[in-house]
Motif scaffolding. Sequence first.
Motif, PDB file in Angstrom:
ATOM      1  N   TRP A 118       0.813  -1.224   0.000  1.00 36.91           N
ATOM      2  CA  TRP A 118       0.000   0.000   0.000  1.00 36.91           C
ATOM      3  C   TRP A 118       0.844   1.272   0.000  1.00 36.91           C
ATOM      4  O   TRP A 118       0.415   2.282  -0.551  1.00 36.91           O
ATOM      5  CB  TRP A 118      -0.920   0.005   1.215  1.00 36.91           C
ATOM      6  CG  TRP A 118      -2.234  -0.649   0.941  1.00 36.91           C
ATOM      7  CD1 TRP A 118      -2.426  -1.927   0.485  1.00 36.91           C
ATOM      8  CD2 TRP A 118      -3.525  -0.081   1.094  1.00 36.91           C
ATOM      9  NE1 TRP A 118      -3.765  -2.176   0.336  1.00 36.91           N
ATOM     10  CE2 TRP A 118      -4.467  -1.071   0.706  1.00 36.91           C
ATOM     11  CE3 TRP A 118      -3.985   1.166   1.510  1.00 36.91           C
ATOM     12  CZ2 TRP A 118      -5.849  -0.834   0.744  1.00 36.91           C
ATOM     13  CZ3 TRP A 118      -5.355   1.395   1.549  1.00 36.91           C
ATOM     14  CH2 TRP A 118      -6.266   0.402   1.165  1.00 36.91           C
ATOM     15  N   SER A 119       2.016   1.252   0.614  1.00 31.70           N
ATOM     16  CA  SER A 119       2.828   2.471   0.660  1.00 31.70           C
ATOM     17  C   SER A 119       3.317   2.900  -0.722  1.00 31.70           C
ATOM     18  O   SER A 119       3.733   4.044  -0.899  1.00 31.70           O
ATOM     19  CB  SER A 119       4.025   2.274   1.584  1.00 31.70           C
ATOM     20  OG  SER A 119       4.864   1.255   1.091  1.00 31.70           O
ATOM     21  N   THR A 120       3.247   2.006  -1.689  1.00 33.26           N
ATOM     22  CA  THR A 120       3.705   2.324  -3.043  1.00 33.26           C
ATOM     23  C   THR A 120       2.546   2.520  -4.020  1.00 33.26           C
ATOM     24  O   THR A 120       2.786   2.813  -5.200  1.00 33.26           O
ATOM     25  CB  THR A 120       4.618   1.219  -3.581  1.00 33.26           C
ATOM     26  OG1 THR A 120       3.864  -0.001  -3.683  1.00 33.26           O
ATOM     27  CG2 THR A 120       5.803   0.985  -2.649  1.00 33.26           C
ATOM     28  N   LEU A 121       1.327   2.376  -3.556  1.00 35.52           N
ATOM     29  CA  LEU A 121       0.177   2.514  -4.453  1.00 35.52           C
ATOM     30  C   LEU A 121       0.040   3.949  -4.961  1.00 35.52           C
ATOM     31  O   LEU A 121       0.140   4.899  -4.189  1.00 35.52           O
ATOM     32  CB  LEU A 121      -1.111   2.105  -3.744  1.00 35.52           C
ATOM     33  CG  LEU A 121      -1.282   0.630  -3.407  1.00 35.52           C
ATOM     34  CD1 LEU A 121      -2.618   0.416  -2.704  1.00 35.52           C
ATOM     35  CD2 LEU A 121      -1.196  -0.223  -4.662  1.00 35.52           C
ATOM     36  N   LYS A 122      -0.228   4.091  -6.232  1.00 37.65           N
ATOM     37  CA  LYS A 122      -0.490   5.397  -6.840  1.00 37.65           C
ATOM     38  C   LYS A 122      -1.989   5.668  -6.907  1.00 37.65           C
ATOM     39  O   LYS A 122      -2.417   6.815  -7.033  1.00 37.65           O
ATOM     40  CB  LYS A 122       0.112   5.461  -8.239  1.00 37.65           C
ATOM     41  CG  LYS A 122       1.611   5.228  -8.278  1.00 37.65           C
ATOM     42  CD  LYS A 122       2.361   6.238  -7.431  1.00 37.65           C
ATOM     43  CE  LYS A 122       3.860   6.022  -7.510  1.00 37.65           C
ATOM     44  NZ  LYS A 122       4.601   6.943  -6.608  1.00 37.65           N
ATOM     45  N   SER A 123      -2.763   4.621  -6.862  1.00 36.85           N
ATOM     46  CA  SER A 123      -4.213   4.775  -6.858  1.00 36.85           C
ATOM     47  C   SER A 123      -4.809   3.558  -6.157  1.00 36.85           C
ATOM     48  O   SER A 123      -4.140   2.536  -5.993  1.00 36.85           O
ATOM     49  CB  SER A 123      -4.761   4.900  -8.285  1.00 36.85           C
ATOM     50  OG  SER A 123      -4.537   3.698  -8.997  1.00 36.85           O
ATOM     51  N   VAL A 124      -6.052   3.704  -5.727  1.00 35.76           N
ATOM     52  CA  VAL A 124      -6.753   2.601  -5.089  1.00 35.76           C
ATOM     53  C   VAL A 124      -8.112   2.443  -5.749  1.00 35.76           C
ATOM     54  O   VAL A 124      -8.569   3.308  -6.477  1.00 35.76           O
ATOM     55  CB  VAL A 124      -6.933   2.834  -3.573  1.00 35.76           C
ATOM     56  CG1 VAL A 124      -5.584   2.915  -2.874  1.00 35.76           C
ATOM     57  CG2 VAL A 124      -7.775   4.072  -3.301  1.00 35.76           C
ATOM     58  N   ALA A 125      -8.760   1.310  -5.443  1.00 34.88           N
ATOM     59  CA  ALA A 125     -10.034   1.024  -6.095  1.00 34.88           C
ATOM     60  C   ALA A 125     -11.151   1.963  -5.632  1.00 34.88           C
ATOM     61  O   ALA A 125     -11.984   2.397  -6.426  1.00 34.88           O
ATOM     62  CB  ALA A 125     -10.412  -0.424  -5.852  1.00 34.88           C
ATOM     63  N   TYR A 126     -11.160   2.280  -4.340  1.00 36.84           N
ATOM     64  CA  TYR A 126     -12.234   3.106  -3.779  1.00 36.84           C
ATOM     65  C   TYR A 126     -11.655   4.113  -2.792  1.00 36.84           C
ATOM     66  O   TYR A 126     -10.775   3.780  -1.996  1.00 36.84           O
ATOM     67  CB  TYR A 126     -13.272   2.249  -3.058  1.00 36.84           C
ATOM     68  CG  TYR A 126     -13.985   1.267  -3.950  1.00 36.84           C
ATOM     69  CD1 TYR A 126     -13.560  -0.051  -4.041  1.00 36.84           C
ATOM     70  CD2 TYR A 126     -15.083   1.665  -4.705  1.00 36.84           C
ATOM     71  CE1 TYR A 126     -14.206  -0.950  -4.859  1.00 36.84           C
ATOM     72  CE2 TYR A 126     -15.743   0.769  -5.523  1.00 36.84           C
ATOM     73  CZ  TYR A 126     -15.289  -0.533  -5.598  1.00 36.84           C
ATOM     74  OH  TYR A 126     -15.942  -1.421  -6.420  1.00 36.84           O
TER      75      TYR A 126
END
Length: 125
Positions: A106-114
């Motif tokens: 999660w610390s590297t996510l650029k976007s999330v689903a919701y």
Amino acid sequence: QVQLVESGGGFVQAGGSLRLSCLASSATFSRYAMGWFRQAPGKAREFVGAINWMGSFASYADSVKGRFTISRDIAANTVNLQMNNLNPEDTGVYYCAADRALVSAWSTLKSVAYWGQGTQVTVSS
């Protein structure tokens, strides 16, 4: 319609505590990891912490480790963020998020689903 709704933001003095909650509108989220990001004025949105769908593993940003705790109530479709020993650098809009990515990523996510709509946290010095 699938929604994430945050609550619990507000104003607190440095050293104080706040508890944020995020209610998911659908049991669909029971299989999603959920977590929190925040965005300070003039800065990019940043990862705060996340918890897996079982509520058995959580990951945190270094800046909040030891002060913030994420918990999850699967039956109630809620995830909470307990924030202790707050400081002015914690000020920002806090966003609840849901995604199928592993919590460790999660610390590297650029976007999330919701995303939730966000709740303001202001910490005064």
